[in-house]
Design a protein around this motif. Structure first.
Motif, PDB file in Angstrom:
ATOM      1  N   LEU A   1       0.805  -1.221   0.000  1.00 16.24           N
ATOM      2  CA  LEU A   1       0.000   0.000   0.000  1.00 16.24           C
ATOM      3  C   LEU A   1       0.840   1.273   0.000  1.00 16.24           C
ATOM      4  CD1 LEU A   1      -2.901   0.839  -0.131  1.00 16.24           C
ATOM      5  CD2 LEU A   1      -3.050   0.706   2.348  1.00 16.24           C
ATOM      6  N   LYS A   2       0.716   2.028  -1.099  1.00 12.52           N
ATOM      7  CA  LYS A   2       1.448   3.301  -1.230  1.00 12.52           C
ATOM      8  C   LYS A   2       0.508   4.487  -1.431  1.00 12.52           C
ATOM      9  CE  LYS A   2       5.520   1.123  -3.355  1.00 12.52           C
ATOM     10  NZ  LYS A   2       6.328   1.050  -4.588  1.00 12.52           N
ATOM     11  N   ALA A   3      -0.724   4.206  -1.920  1.00 14.71           N
ATOM     12  CA  ALA A   3      -1.669   5.299  -2.185  1.00 14.71           C
ATOM     13  C   ALA A   3      -3.095   4.864  -1.838  1.00 14.71           C
ATOM     14  CB  ALA A   3      -1.604   5.712  -3.659  1.00 14.71           C
ATOM     15  N   ALA A   4      -3.894   5.839  -1.387  1.00 21.72           N
ATOM     16  CA  ALA A   4      -5.317   5.589  -1.117  1.00 21.72           C
ATOM     17  C   ALA A   4      -6.116   6.581  -1.955  1.00 21.72           C
ATOM     18  CB  ALA A   4      -5.621   5.762   0.364  1.00 21.72           C
ATOM     19  N   LEU A   5      -6.968   6.054  -2.832  1.00 28.12           N
ATOM     20  CA  LEU A   5      -7.726   6.877  -3.774  1.00 28.12           C
ATOM     21  C   LEU A   5      -9.137   7.095  -3.234  1.00 28.12           C
ATOM     22  CD1 LEU A   5      -5.247   5.854  -5.339  1.00 28.12           C
ATOM     23  CD2 LEU A   5      -6.699   5.499  -7.322  1.00 28.12           C
ATOM     24  N   PHE A   6      -9.441   8.338  -2.897  1.00 26.78           N
ATOM     25  CA  PHE A   6     -10.721   8.668  -2.267  1.00 26.78           C
ATOM     26  C   PHE A   6     -11.668   9.373  -3.239  1.00 26.78           C
ATOM     27  CE2 PHE A   6      -7.880   8.369   1.358  1.00 26.78           C
ATOM     28  CZ  PHE A   6      -8.670   7.811   2.355  1.00 26.78           C
ATOM     29  N   ASP A   7     -12.910   8.892  -3.275  1.00 24.21           N
ATOM     30  CA  ASP A   7     -13.985   9.642  -3.911  1.00 24.21           C
ATOM     31  C   ASP A   7     -14.283  10.831  -2.989  1.00 24.21           C
ATOM     32  OD1 ASP A   7     -16.276  10.256  -5.508  1.00 24.21           O
ATOM     33  OD2 ASP A   7     -17.525   9.186  -4.068  1.00 24.21           O
ATOM     34  N   MET A   8     -15.014  11.827  -3.466  1.00 20.98           N
ATOM     35  CA  MET A   8     -15.254  13.024  -2.649  1.00 20.98           C
ATOM     36  C   MET A   8     -16.669  13.092  -2.069  1.00 20.98           C
ATOM     37  SD  MET A   8     -14.547  17.048  -3.540  1.00 20.98           S
ATOM     38  CE  MET A   8     -15.770  17.223  -4.819  1.00 20.98           C
ATOM     39  N   ASP A   9     -17.694  13.211  -2.936  1.00 21.11           N
ATOM     40  CA  ASP A   9     -19.064  13.341  -2.438  1.00 21.11           C
ATOM     41  C   ASP A   9     -19.518  12.035  -1.797  1.00 21.11           C
ATOM     42  OD1 ASP A   9     -19.795  16.049  -3.309  1.00 21.11           O
ATOM     43  OD2 ASP A   9     -19.457  15.248  -5.320  1.00 21.11           O
ATOM     44  N   GLY A  10     -19.980  12.120  -0.565  1.00 21.13           N
ATOM     45  CA  GLY A  10     -20.453  10.915   0.124  1.00 21.13           C
ATOM     46  C   GLY A  10     -19.348  10.137   0.808  1.00 21.13           C
ATOM     47  N   VAL A  11     -18.091  10.537   0.576  1.00 16.90           N
ATOM     48  CA  VAL A  11     -16.951   9.909   1.252  1.00 16.90           C
ATOM     49  C   VAL A  11     -16.269  10.939   2.143  1.00 16.90           C
ATOM     50  CG1 VAL A  11     -14.660   8.846   0.922  1.00 16.90           C
ATOM     51  CG2 VAL A  11     -16.582   8.098  -0.465  1.00 16.90           C
ATOM     52  N   LEU A  12     -15.856  12.061   1.545  1.00 16.09           N
ATOM     53  CA  LEU A  12     -15.193  13.118   2.319  1.00 16.09           C
ATOM     54  C   LEU A  12     -16.197  14.157   2.814  1.00 16.09           C
ATOM     55  CD1 LEU A  12     -12.037  13.692   0.079  1.00 16.09           C
ATOM     56  CD2 LEU A  12     -12.268  12.191   2.066  1.00 16.09           C
ATOM     57  N   PHE A  13     -17.210  14.442   1.989  1.00  8.47           N
ATOM     58  CA  PHE A  13     -18.246  15.417   2.358  1.00  8.47           C
ATOM     59  C   PHE A  13     -19.615  14.752   2.398  1.00  8.47           C
ATOM     60  CE2 PHE A  13     -15.127  18.390   0.409  1.00  8.47           C
ATOM     61  CZ  PHE A  13     -14.989  19.285   1.468  1.00  8.47           C
TER      62      PHE A  13
ATOM     63  N   ALA B   1      -1.727  -0.908  -9.601  1.00 12.13           N
ATOM     64  CA  ALA B   1      -3.032  -1.245  -9.004  1.00 12.13           C
ATOM     65  C   ALA B   1      -2.903  -1.941  -7.647  1.00 12.13           C
ATOM     66  CB  ALA B   1      -3.836  -2.115  -9.967  1.00 12.13           C
ATOM     67  N   HIS B   2      -1.898  -2.843  -7.500  1.00  8.71           N
ATOM     68  CA  HIS B   2      -1.764  -3.583  -6.227  1.00  8.71           C
ATOM     69  C   HIS B   2      -1.021  -2.769  -5.158  1.00  8.71           C
ATOM     70  CE1 HIS B   2       2.049  -4.281  -8.211  1.00  8.71           C
ATOM     71  NE2 HIS B   2       2.556  -4.653  -7.052  1.00  8.71           N
ATOM     72  N   GLU B   3      -0.778  -1.483  -5.468  1.00  7.01           N
ATOM     73  CA  GLU B   3      -0.109  -0.618  -4.482  1.00  7.01           C
ATOM     74  C   GLU B   3      -1.074   0.467  -3.975  1.00  7.01           C
ATOM     75  OE1 GLU B   3       4.482  -0.775  -6.067  1.00  7.01           O
ATOM     76  OE2 GLU B   3       3.115   0.592  -7.104  1.00  7.01           O
ATOM     77  N   ALA B   4      -2.388   0.228  -4.203  1.00  3.58           N
ATOM     78  CA  ALA B   4      -3.380   1.244  -3.833  1.00  3.58           C
ATOM     79  C   ALA B   4      -4.668   0.599  -3.345  1.00  3.58           C
ATOM     80  CB  ALA B   4      -3.681   2.131  -5.042  1.00  3.58           C
ATOM     81  N   ILE B   5      -5.492   1.418  -2.699  1.00  7.38           N
ATOM     82  CA  ILE B   5      -6.869   1.030  -2.389  1.00  7.38           C
ATOM     83  C   ILE B   5      -7.778   2.166  -2.864  1.00  7.38           C
ATOM     84  CG2 ILE B   5      -6.430  -0.481  -0.393  1.00  7.38           C
ATOM     85  CD1 ILE B   5      -7.124   1.977   1.414  1.00  7.38           C
TER      86      ILE B   5
END
Length: 243
Positions: A20-32, A179-183
């Motif tokens: 795990l090197k990176a975490a990919l976040f959606d914004m609406d409904g996840v962060l806000f 791909a295998h270095e992220a979620i």
């Protein structure tokens, strides 16, 4: 608790392990907690134009580009594409309607999760279908120091948008990882589909009114009932991902 999901993912993709090197976040409904406002704005503006999109259905389209959402509804009712001018007009109205609501709050648990992600030396990347400057500007204010501008993928960057894997593939590219270095952390069915199609371990957080099964059916590797639940289980998850 998480080992089986991780092992199923690794087996399916033929990876020996996750790094795990990176975490990919959606914004609406996840962060806000902004989705109720989006759903309301979509419903009102579509009705104004004689188009029918319920607030509930808006959640199913969450994560698509605005143009794509408008076209799906327009094609369903009129059997043809909406004109670029109409799409532009409806989306401008929808943005105005959305901005008439109070500022959306941070999703409970989101700030704390991001702090834990950063503390673990993992790069947070934003991957959103939003093209609304107001929300993007708000990121800096609500999540100071979390997202580097070079680690953001928005509606302005992509040609296809979710559920196409393009936004998440671009997120990997911007983070300089495989791909295998992220979620992926997502709350919408089509966002989950996009993360899965990009070959990334995809975590769904069910922050809206949809049945959790909808997110699992979309291919989520793990399901949490909220961002707070992800935050509370972060260390255990991280340990399992590192095994």
């Amino acid at each position: 608790m998480f080992e089986k999901s991780i092992s199923d993912y690794l087996q399916k993709h033929g990876y020996p392990h996750l790094q795990l090197k990176a975490a990919l976040f959606d914004m609406d409904g996840v962060l806000f907690n902004s989705m109720p406002y989006h759903a309301d704005a979509w419903h009102k503006v579509m009705e104004r134009h004689g188009l029918h999109l319920s607030r509930e259905e808006a959640y199913l389209h969450e994560g698509r580009t605005g143009a794509s959402t408008i076209n799906i509804v327009y094609q369903r009712q009129f059997g043809k594409d909406a004109s670029p001018e109409l799409i532009e007009g409806i989306y401008a109205e929808k943005s105005k309607e959305f901005n008439s609501h109070p500022e959306p709050e941070r999703m409970p648990g989101a700030w704390e999760t991001l702090q834990k992600v950063k503390a673990a030396g993992i790069t947070p990347v934003l991957v959103t279908g939003s093209g609304q400057h107001s929300l993007l500007d708000r990121l800096t204010h609500n999540f100071p120091g979390m997202f580097d501008r070079s680690h953001m993928v928005t509606a302005f960057d992509v040609k296809y948008g979710k559920p196409n894997p393009e936004p998440y593939l671009m997120g990997l590219e911007k983070a300089g990882v495989q791909a295998h270095e992220a979620i992926v952390v997502e709350n919408a069915p089509i966002g989950v589909q996009a993360g899965v199609a990009a070959g990334i371990f995809t975590i769904a957080v069910n922050t809206g009114p949809l049945d959790g099964q909808v997110l699992l059916d979309a291919g989520a590797n793990l399901l949490f009932p909220s961002m707070q639940a992800l935050c509370d289980n972060w260390q255990e998850l991280l340990d399992a991902l590192k095994k």
